[in-house]
Scaffold this motif. Structure first.
Motif, PDB file in Angstrom:
ATOM      1  N   UNK A 219      -8.169   9.138  14.084  1.00 23.41           N
ATOM      2  CA  UNK A 219      -8.913   7.914  13.768  1.00 23.41           C
ATOM      3  C   UNK A 219      -8.672   7.531  12.308  1.00 23.41           C
ATOM      4  N   UNK A 220      -8.091   6.369  12.064  1.00 20.20           N
ATOM      5  CA  UNK A 220      -7.910   5.880  10.686  1.00 20.20           C
ATOM      6  C   UNK A 220      -9.184   5.206  10.224  1.00 20.20           C
ATOM      7  N   UNK A 221      -9.805   5.779   9.211  1.00 22.92           N
ATOM      8  CA  UNK A 221     -11.021   5.166   8.645  1.00 22.92           C
ATOM      9  C   UNK A 221     -10.648   4.321   7.425  1.00 22.92           C
ATOM     10  N   UNK A 222      -9.654   4.801   6.688  1.00 22.39           N
ATOM     11  CA  UNK A 222      -9.277   4.090   5.457  1.00 22.39           C
ATOM     12  C   UNK A 222      -8.668   2.743   5.793  1.00 22.39           C
ATOM     13  N   UNK A 223      -8.604   1.895   4.753  1.00 28.02           N
ATOM     14  CA  UNK A 223      -8.055   0.555   4.955  1.00 28.02           C
ATOM     15  C   UNK A 223      -6.538   0.591   4.845  1.00 28.02           C
ATOM     16  N   UNK A 224      -5.875   0.421   5.977  1.00 26.14           N
ATOM     17  CA  UNK A 224      -4.411   0.496   6.009  1.00 26.14           C
ATOM     18  C   UNK A 224      -3.837  -0.867   6.360  1.00 26.14           C
ATOM     19  N   UNK A 225      -2.630  -1.162   5.867  1.00 26.16           N
ATOM     20  CA  UNK A 225      -2.018  -2.453   6.192  1.00 26.16           C
ATOM     21  C   UNK A 225      -1.880  -2.640   7.703  1.00 26.16           C
TER      22      UNK A 225
ATOM     23  N   UNK B  14      -3.413   9.740  20.596  1.00 30.53           N
ATOM     24  CA  UNK B  14      -3.417   8.315  20.228  1.00 30.53           C
ATOM     25  C   UNK B  14      -4.016   8.101  18.841  1.00 30.53           C
ATOM     26  N   UNK B  15      -3.474   7.099  18.135  1.00 27.17           N
ATOM     27  CA  UNK B  15      -4.007   6.744  16.810  1.00 27.17           C
ATOM     28  C   UNK B  15      -4.902   5.517  16.981  1.00 27.17           C
ATOM     29  N   UNK B  16      -6.106   5.624  16.456  1.00 26.89           N
ATOM     30  CA  UNK B  16      -7.095   4.559  16.603  1.00 26.89           C
ATOM     31  C   UNK B  16      -7.454   4.023  15.218  1.00 26.89           C
ATOM     32  N   UNK B  17      -7.675   2.731  15.130  1.00 22.07           N
ATOM     33  CA  UNK B  17      -8.160   2.171  13.865  1.00 22.07           C
ATOM     34  C   UNK B  17      -9.669   1.910  13.988  1.00 22.07           C
ATOM     35  N   UNK B  18     -10.421   2.545  13.111  1.00 21.71           N
ATOM     36  CA  UNK B  18     -11.886   2.387  13.124  1.00 21.71           C
ATOM     37  C   UNK B  18     -12.319   2.172  11.670  1.00 21.71           C
ATOM     38  N   UNK B  19     -12.047   0.959  11.146  1.00 22.10           N
ATOM     39  CA  UNK B  19     -12.218   0.732   9.703  1.00 22.10           C
ATOM     40  C   UNK B  19     -13.645   0.938   9.217  1.00 22.10           C
ATOM     41  N   UNK B  20     -13.717   1.408   7.961  1.00 28.72           N
ATOM     42  CA  UNK B  20     -15.050   1.566   7.355  1.00 28.72           C
ATOM     43  C   UNK B  20     -15.457   0.246   6.717  1.00 28.72           C
TER      44      UNK B  20
ATOM     45  N   UNK C  19       0.833  -1.210   0.000  1.00 26.39           N
ATOM     46  CA  UNK C  19       0.000   0.000   0.000  1.00 26.39           C
ATOM     47  C   UNK C  19       0.866   1.258   0.000  1.00 26.39           C
ATOM     48  N   UNK C  20       0.478   2.185  -0.857  1.00 23.50           N
ATOM     49  CA  UNK C  20       1.191   3.460  -0.919  1.00 23.50           C
ATOM     50  C   UNK C  20       0.674   4.357   0.210  1.00 23.50           C
ATOM     51  N   UNK C  21       1.549   4.672   1.156  1.00 21.22           N
ATOM     52  CA  UNK C  21       1.138   5.408   2.360  1.00 21.22           C
ATOM     53  C   UNK C  21       1.430   6.908   2.255  1.00 21.22           C
ATOM     54  N   UNK C  22       1.807   7.385   1.066  1.00 21.07           N
ATOM     55  CA  UNK C  22       2.272   8.772   0.970  1.00 21.07           C
ATOM     56  C   UNK C  22       1.236   9.806   1.454  1.00 21.07           C
ATOM     57  N   UNK C  23      -0.049   9.537   1.191  1.00 21.66           N
ATOM     58  CA  UNK C  23      -1.063  10.538   1.580  1.00 21.66           C
ATOM     59  C   UNK C  23      -1.202  10.615   3.106  1.00 21.66           C
ATOM     60  N   UNK C  24      -1.070   9.461   3.747  1.00 21.16           N
ATOM     61  CA  UNK C  24      -1.148   9.429   5.214  1.00 21.16           C
ATOM     62  C   UNK C  24       0.041  10.139   5.825  1.00 21.16           C
ATOM     63  N   UNK C  25       1.219   9.824   5.281  1.00 21.54           N
ATOM     64  CA  UNK C  25       2.425  10.435   5.842  1.00 21.54           C
ATOM     65  C   UNK C  25       2.371  11.965   5.672  1.00 21.54           C
TER      66      UNK C  25
END
Ligand code: UGA
Length: 427
Positions: A118-124, A141-147, A95-101
């Protein structure tokens, strides 16, 4: 009610922002695309998603939803920062993470103390912890809350979900994020970030594998003289299997299944696990797409003069109910057809311009125009309106009356009564 910044105004960001606003939160959606923000401010929604336009317009009039250019303006005063950014696949499937970084870099110094990303997108799997390191803010804190939003049904999926998954390192943070959804009555799975990230990939990969399996059984049905519709009905009634995602087709696609299943294979590789089962399901999907193209080609009258053959394709989007052409099975099948030098005319109720990657594909203004002089009519996307066509008229404008229905959308008997040779999937 919370102050929420949503970074990214794509399918996920717009739906998330508008739905959170409809739950009563004060939401600001940010994007780097100035034109998109101007359009949104003027009430223009850049995507086709049922119910979204009304939701946006109501939230804007209620003063719950705002649009700004740039993440900084949205995040400076927010308590929650929802990251809804593109996660395109790289050529090796990672996965290209450039937009997140880039977004983290932009907001890391300005976000208020104790706020939550909160990460909504699907990340590795592992991304939340990597981003946490990049952020280097102990108070955030970073939270994963997938859509789990299916295109064409995204608003419904958000407001009436099967479940909400929140993955965080601290229970307190997870509970704060879960509380944002308190008006929604659904099970909430509270877990750690890696498990939340893996849950999302597993859901998509599992459904994709289920579909590959169904398409394999459909191929087998054709060889043993069985009917896939009855077979899937027979197994789907078993609650352990379930009746959804059992509809055979030309192969699966879209912007999520191909990307997320490949990403899961790569994640497994990275940690030394050979996920052969999933890899095979992905490879076999390609075979089903090719097989669909071959089924169509086999119906051309002159096997030695493909250039003279003409195929009409109904449906170009990756499924019905969306205008999205990304990784569309229909376009993949058309790619194989064009490589054989046949002429292809396509019609789709949501596609009005030439398709960039398939220049030789003629876009017709309706199904009848597409069918004009065609040797085969191929149904590749299951738009309901194709069931209401005047098939007598279609038959009369075609060079030969043949239908390859890769979605089993039409009834064989009706088509045969109208004088067509009808070829479905798994029948
Ligand atoms: C998928 C998931 O369904 C969502 O839960 C998830 O949130 C989303 O990906 C995402 O990760 O963002 P979507 O890409 O909109 O949603 O597409 P689906 O409706 O799941 O369809 C995927 C593909 O499977 C399409 O090509 C569709 O035609 C095909 N399909 C689906 C079948 O061939 N048969 C079926 O029975 C169902």
């Amino acid at each position: 009610m919370a102050d929420i910044a949503v970074i990214g105004a794509g399918y996920v960001g717009l739906t998330t922002g508008a739905c959170l606003a409809s739950l009563g939160h004060n939401v600001t959606i940010a994007d780097i695309d100035e034109k998109k923000i101007q359009d949104l401010e003027a009430g223009k929604i850049p995507i086709f998603e049922p119910g979204l336009e009304e939701l946006v317009s109501t939230a804007v009039s209620d003063n719950n939803l705002h649009f700004v250019v740039g993440a900084r303006s949205a995040s400076a005063t927010a308590q929650f920062h929802f990251l809804c950014l593109p996660t395109p696949p790289k050529s090796d499937g990672t996965t290209d993470m450039q937009y997140f970084h880039a977004a983290i870099e932009e907001i890391r110094e300005i976000i208020p103390p104790e706020s939550i990303i909160v990460n909504k997108s699907t990340l590795p799997v592992g991304s939340a912890s990597n981003i946490q390191n990049l952020l280097s803010r102990k108070d955030v804190e970073i939270v994963s809350n997938p859509e789990f939003l299916s295109e064409g049904n995204a608003v419904q999926d958000f407001l009436n979900p099967a479940r909400i998954v929140v993955g965080a390192e601290s229970d307190e943070t997870a509970t704060k994020v879960a509380a944002l959804y308190s008006k929604i009555d659904t099970p909430i799975v509270l877990t750690d970030a890696a498990s939340a990230e893996l849950t999302k990939h597993t859901a998509n990969a599992f459904l994709a594998m289920k579909l590959t399996f169904v398409n394999e059984i459909a191929a087998l049905c054709e060889l043993v003289g069985a009917n896939i519709t009855d077979v899937t009905k027979g197994i789907g009634l078993d609650p352990r299997i379930g009746s959804s995602y059992l509809q055979p087709g030309p192969g699966w696609g879209g912007s999520c299944f191909p990307k997320d299943s490949s990403s899961l294979v790569q994640t497994a590789k990275r940690v030394g696990f050979d996920f052969e089962l999933l890899e095979k399901a992905i490879d076999r999907n390609q075979i089903h797409l090719e097989r669909t193209a071959k089924k169509i080609m086999d119906e051309l009258p002159d096997k030695n003069a493909h250039k003279d053959g003409k195929i009409a394709v109904l449906g170009l989007t990756f499924k019905a109910g969306t205008d999205d052409l990304r990784s569309s099975p229909s376009l993949a099948v058309i790619g194989y057809l064009l490589a054989e030098d046949v002429q292809v005319a396509g019609y789709d109720p949501m596609v009005f311009e030439a398709v960039e990657e398939l220049e030789e594909l003629d876009i017709a203004s309706d199904s009848y125009q597409a069918a004009l002089g065609a040797d085969v009519l191929a149904i590749l996307t299951e738009w309901e309106e194709f069931t209401d066509l005047d098939f007598g008229k279609i038959r009369d404008v075609m060079r030969q009356p043949v239908i390859v229905d890769a979605r089993n959308l039409l009834r064989r008997r009706d088509m045969e009564d109208q004088g067509f040779r009808y070829i479905g999937i798994g029948q």
